[in-house]
Design an enzyme around this catalytic site. Structure first.
Site, PDB file in Angstrom:
ATOM      1  CG  ASP A 121      56.815  49.864  15.650  1.00  0.00           C
ATOM      2  OD1 ASP A 121      57.540  48.996  15.404  1.00  0.00           O
ATOM      3  OD2 ASP A 121      55.752  49.629  15.779  1.00  0.00           O
ATOM      4  CG  HIS A 134      64.473  45.360  14.079  1.00  0.00           C
ATOM      5  ND1 HIS A 134      65.639  45.539  14.188  1.00  0.00           N
ATOM      6  CD2 HIS A 134      63.732  45.861  14.659  1.00  0.00           C
ATOM      7  CE1 HIS A 134      66.006  45.912  15.511  1.00  0.00           C
ATOM      8  NE2 HIS A 134      64.298  45.814  15.641  1.00  0.00           N
TER       9      HIS A 134
HETATM   10  P1  IMP Z   1      55.793  43.295  25.234  1.00  0.00           P
HETATM   11  O1  IMP Z   1      56.753  43.695  24.401  1.00  0.00           O
HETATM   12  O2  IMP Z   1      54.217  41.603  23.916  1.00  0.00           O
HETATM   13  O3  IMP Z   1      55.121  42.840  26.259  1.00  0.00           O
HETATM   14  O4  IMP Z   1      53.999  45.269  24.487  1.00  0.00           O
HETATM   15  C1  IMP Z   1      54.437  45.931  25.386  1.00  0.00           C
HETATM   16  C2  IMP Z   1      54.056  47.465  25.075  1.00  0.00           C
HETATM   17  O5  IMP Z   1      55.570  47.117  23.862  1.00  0.00           O
HETATM   18  C3  IMP Z   1      52.802  47.016  24.404  1.00  0.00           C
HETATM   19  O6  IMP Z   1      52.330  48.537  23.890  1.00  0.00           O
HETATM   20  C4  IMP Z   1      53.521  47.067  22.480  1.00  0.00           C
HETATM   21  O7  IMP Z   1      53.353  46.969  21.539  1.00  0.00           O
HETATM   22  C5  IMP Z   1      54.781  47.372  21.903  1.00  0.00           C
HETATM   23  N1  IMP Z   1      56.109  46.748  21.713  1.00  0.00           N
HETATM   24  C6  IMP Z   1      56.843  45.350  22.355  1.00  0.00           C
HETATM   25  N2  IMP Z   1      57.940  45.552  21.040  1.00  0.00           N
HETATM   26  C7  IMP Z   1      57.537  46.340  19.805  1.00  0.00           C
HETATM   27  C8  IMP Z   1      57.464  46.834  19.278  1.00  0.00           C
HETATM   28  O8  IMP Z   1      58.768  46.106  18.408  1.00  0.00           O
HETATM   29  N3  IMP Z   1      57.235  48.036  17.553  1.00  0.00           N
HETATM   30  C9  IMP Z   1      56.602  48.949  18.544  1.00  0.00           C
HETATM   31  N4  IMP Z   1      55.725  48.702  20.212  1.00  0.00           N
HETATM   32  C10 IMP Z   1      56.579  47.441  20.627  1.00  0.00           C
HETATM   33 MG    MG Z   2      58.759  47.011  14.099  1.00  0.00          MG
END
Ligand code: IMP
Ligand code: MG
Length: 339
Positions: free
Chosen positions: A18, A47
């Site tokens: 982010d 994005h």
């Molecule tokens: P997962 O990728 O859905 O398994 O989530 C694992 C960790 O990565 C969690 O803390 C999510 O909030 C974080 N996360 C996954 N994708 C993003 C993203 O695009 N932006 C911010 N955090 C993310």
């Molecule tokens: Mg994002």
């Protein structure tokens, strides 16, 4: 011989995602007339692109779609969520110019169900899209691939061949990374990380581009740090203080509240090193210094903002060549020619 001007750039996030990669990539698309862009990762990342008065939260389509001549690709290392892909293809009207690698794997609703129902995954604060369970299946070598999905038939591509041909032809190429280094399975704050490596090297690997073929690695920092989900966040502010400073955000994809903290110069140095950053982008400078809003010229910045940028450059050893001053793709100070 055609002189190689812009070459192949990897864009990678610095901290917990982010940072505004969507905005930076969409700017590069328009400014540099990017010929080919490969998006990596999966549907858990959103994005955000603001273009012509419209806001897009892209989970699948590369952020360079804003440049109508750009060939859009989804790499072999990516995980494709077919309904979300179809929805975004329609929304961005890119059917004629988007390709999905035959070997990209497929993420399905049953993966999301496992993600949401698993107490361990829940404790990590996953996005719930099911990326972890889908990657698990891929590692087990039982995953469904893009070539097995009838709806994707008209989109199938050999991404490594296309992107390497573009590099050979001295075209302008962007490899669009997702999330940030602190969410990397290898380098991040394990176990509070995502299910893949998010480093610039991994972005290359997922796209099928070898390290010697990359010209620039652009690390994207935000002027303050945010994190969604669980796991530590050094210097974390209370929600009240985040609101007071104007740092309070909600996730573009899941709508979850983001936690926030001040910029971390030591972490920024570590991140630049591991990504192998050759330059940096800094977004949301206008949130820290409101008088920067929509500035397009470095001379318009107040002294404190210039000092902040200098401090980042000193800490990381990398030039801050792109500065974001507002949400629109063109709210940018581009220092690449004047540095
Ligand atoms: P997962 O990728 O859905 O398994 O989530 C694992 C960790 O990565 C969690 O803390 C999510 O909030 C974080 N996360 C996954 N994708 C993003 C993203 O695009 N932006 C911010 N955090 C993310
Ligand atoms: Mg994002």
């Amino acid at each position: 011989m055609v002189r190689k001007v812009l070459g192949c750039t990897v864009v990678a996030g610095a901290f917990w995602g982010d940072e505004g990669k969507g905005k930076v990539v969409s700017y590069l698309a328009l400014k540099d007339k990017v010929n080919v862009c490969v998006r990596t990762g999966s549907v858990n990342a959103a994005h955000t692109v603001h273009f012509k008065g419209k806001r897009y939260a892209l989970h699948m389509v590369p952020s360079t779609f804003v440049y109508a001549k750009c060939r859009l690709l989804i790499g072999p290392g990516a995980n494709v969520h077919v309904p979300q892909f179809m929805k975004e293809v329609k929304e961005t009207d890119v059917r004629q110019r988007i390709g999905v690698d035959r070997q990209a794997s497929i993420i399905e609703s049953r993966h999301s169900q496992v993600d949401k129902g698993d107490s361990h995954l829940k404790s990590l604060g996953t996005t719930g899209w099911g990326v972890g369970p889908a990657v698990q299946e891929r590692a087990k070598r039982s995953a469904k691939l893009a070539k097995d999905v009838p709806e994707l038939k008209g989109f199938l591509a050999d991404v490594a061949a296309e992107v390497n041909a573009a590099i050979d032809a001295d075209q302008t190429v962007v490899l669009e990374g997702t999330q940030g280094l602190m969410l990397s399975l290898y380098h991040g704050s394990y176990p509070y990380v995502t299910s893949r490596d998010t480093s610039a090297s991994a972005v290359c690997s997922e796209s099928g581009v070898g390290p010697s073929r990359v010209d620039k690695v652009l690390v994207v920092y935000k002027a303050f740090i945010t994190r969604v989900g669980t796991g530590g966040l050094p210097g974390e502010l209370s929600k009240k203080e985040a609101l007071r400073r104007g740092w309070f955000e909600k996730a573009a994809g899941t709508g979850r509240e983001r936690r926030s903290a001040p910029f971390d110069f030591d972490l920024a140095r570590k991140v630049a090193k591991i990504h192998g950053a050759t330059e940096a982008a800094l977004t949301k400078l206008d949130i820290l210094y409101p008088s920067c809003k929509s500035a397009t010229n470095y001379d318009q910045l107040p002294e404190e903002a210039i000092d902040f940028i200098a401090k980042i450059e000193e800490a990381t050893g990398v030039a801050v060549s792109i500065v974001g001053t507002g949400p629109d793709a063109m709210d940018i100070i581009d220092r690449r020619t004047s540095l």
